[in-house]
Write an enzyme that holds these catalytic residues in place. Sequence first.
Site, PDB file in Angstrom:
ATOM      1  N   ASP A 130     -11.385 -39.119  23.109  1.00  0.00           N
ATOM      2  CA  ASP A 130     -10.243 -39.375  23.981  1.00  0.00           C
ATOM      3  C   ASP A 130      -9.690 -38.064  24.545  1.00  0.00           C
ATOM      4  O   ASP A 130      -8.923 -38.064  25.506  1.00  0.00           O
ATOM      5  CB  ASP A 130      -9.116 -40.078  23.202  1.00  0.00           C
ATOM      6  N   LYS A 176     -14.180 -51.613  25.600  1.00  0.00           N
ATOM      7  CA  LYS A 176     -14.885 -50.397  25.183  1.00  0.00           C
ATOM      8  C   LYS A 176     -16.122 -50.766  24.361  1.00  0.00           C
ATOM      9  O   LYS A 176     -17.201 -50.197  24.538  1.00  0.00           O
ATOM     10  CB  LYS A 176     -13.937 -49.485  24.382  1.00  0.00           C
ATOM     11  N   GLN A 178      -6.601 -46.317  19.058  1.00  0.00           N
ATOM     12  CA  GLN A 178      -6.125 -47.038  20.241  1.00  0.00           C
ATOM     13  C   GLN A 178      -4.591 -46.998  20.286  1.00  0.00           C
ATOM     14  O   GLN A 178      -3.921 -47.273  19.297  1.00  0.00           O
ATOM     15  CB  GLN A 178      -6.639 -48.491  20.208  1.00  0.00           C
TER      16      GLN A 178
HETATM   17  N1  GUN Z   1      -4.224 -46.897  25.392  1.00  0.00           N
HETATM   18  C1  GUN Z   1      -4.188 -46.914  26.737  1.00  0.00           C
HETATM   19  N2  GUN Z   1      -5.085 -46.052  27.252  1.00  0.00           N
HETATM   20  C2  GUN Z   1      -5.707 -45.468  26.208  1.00  0.00           C
HETATM   21  C3  GUN Z   1      -6.747 -44.498  26.096  1.00  0.00           C
HETATM   22  O1  GUN Z   1      -7.282 -43.976  27.078  1.00  0.00           O
HETATM   23  N3  GUN Z   1      -7.104 -44.166  24.824  1.00  0.00           N
HETATM   24  C4  GUN Z   1      -6.523 -44.716  23.732  1.00  0.00           C
HETATM   25  N4  GUN Z   1      -6.933 -44.325  22.536  1.00  0.00           N
HETATM   26  N5  GUN Z   1      -5.556 -45.616  23.802  1.00  0.00           N
HETATM   27  C5  GUN Z   1      -5.160 -46.001  25.036  1.00  0.00           C
END
Ligand code: GUN
Length: 294
Positions: free
Chosen positions: A120, A53, A97
């Site tokens: 998100d 990211k 996360q």
């Molecule tokens: N862990 C796995 N996929 C995601 C996601 O799309 N967002 C977040 N914050 N954590 C994750």
Amino acid sequence: MPALILDGVAIARHVYASLKPRIAALVQCGVQPGLAALQIGGNAASRLYVRNKVRACTEIGIYSEVHQLDADCTETAALTMLEQLNRNPRLHGVIVQLPLPPGFDVRRLLQSVAIEKDVDGFNWSNLGGLVDGHGGLKGLTPCTPLGVVTMLDHAGITIEGRHAVVIGRSPSVGKSMALLLINRGATVTVCHSKTPDLTAHAFRADILIAAAGRAGLVTADMIKPGAVVIDIGINRLPDGRLAGDVTFAAACERASWITPVPGGVGPMTVAMLIANTVTAAERTAGLRAPSAVV
Ligand code: GUN
């Protein structure tokens, strides 16, 4: 004829290209979009996702911060950190996360991200916007389902009037995916671990979406010839390789379109996170009216 590949890396590239002029317009207004990730504990896969990211942010000119807390930190410490990130005007997006280490109240942390920075789309307000069907005033859509719909649109695959079957019912993926598809005019069946005769349901799908997190769950005999198969699963096999929920090689002989793992939905999830961050920044800068969910 073997299935055509829905290439998430290539489609994500188109998404990034479309975001560049929007970011340039923001910078012209003195606003550089900013994203912060809060990571708690040392989950290796999560660290890799966060790195991806951050790399995507850097490549496109989005400011990013990663805040790492130890797995044994208190929930109060995490909430205090989120409050600071919510208040920081440099940041337009804040994510926690997942997964969190045991003992943390996931819901409490996710609900503590400011609604307008919830890129998100996991806050109840944003999830509620999906139920409502137009996203509410500040609707931000969960990234993985938004990525799937963006892929289908990019390939010119019709959603309206088709029968979609979603396997998986997590709030952020399966349920959100189902709602997004309903909002786009699909007829949707949602299956999960308690569904008897998964094969019979799956076989009726024009668009089959696997989000169960079980390698090999969807076998070729479950796929209607010509169906579009979207694999959201990311599973680590005992030999270390990554695999989706779908048995890919055999499924290619049945499906019309299929997403690979890796290189399918995963890159689109990151691209949608970046897109949501740009959208959030545009709203802050008054460049974009509160808009509808896809
Ligand atoms: N862990 C796995 N996929 C995601 C996601 O799309 N967002 C977040 N914050 N954590 C994750």
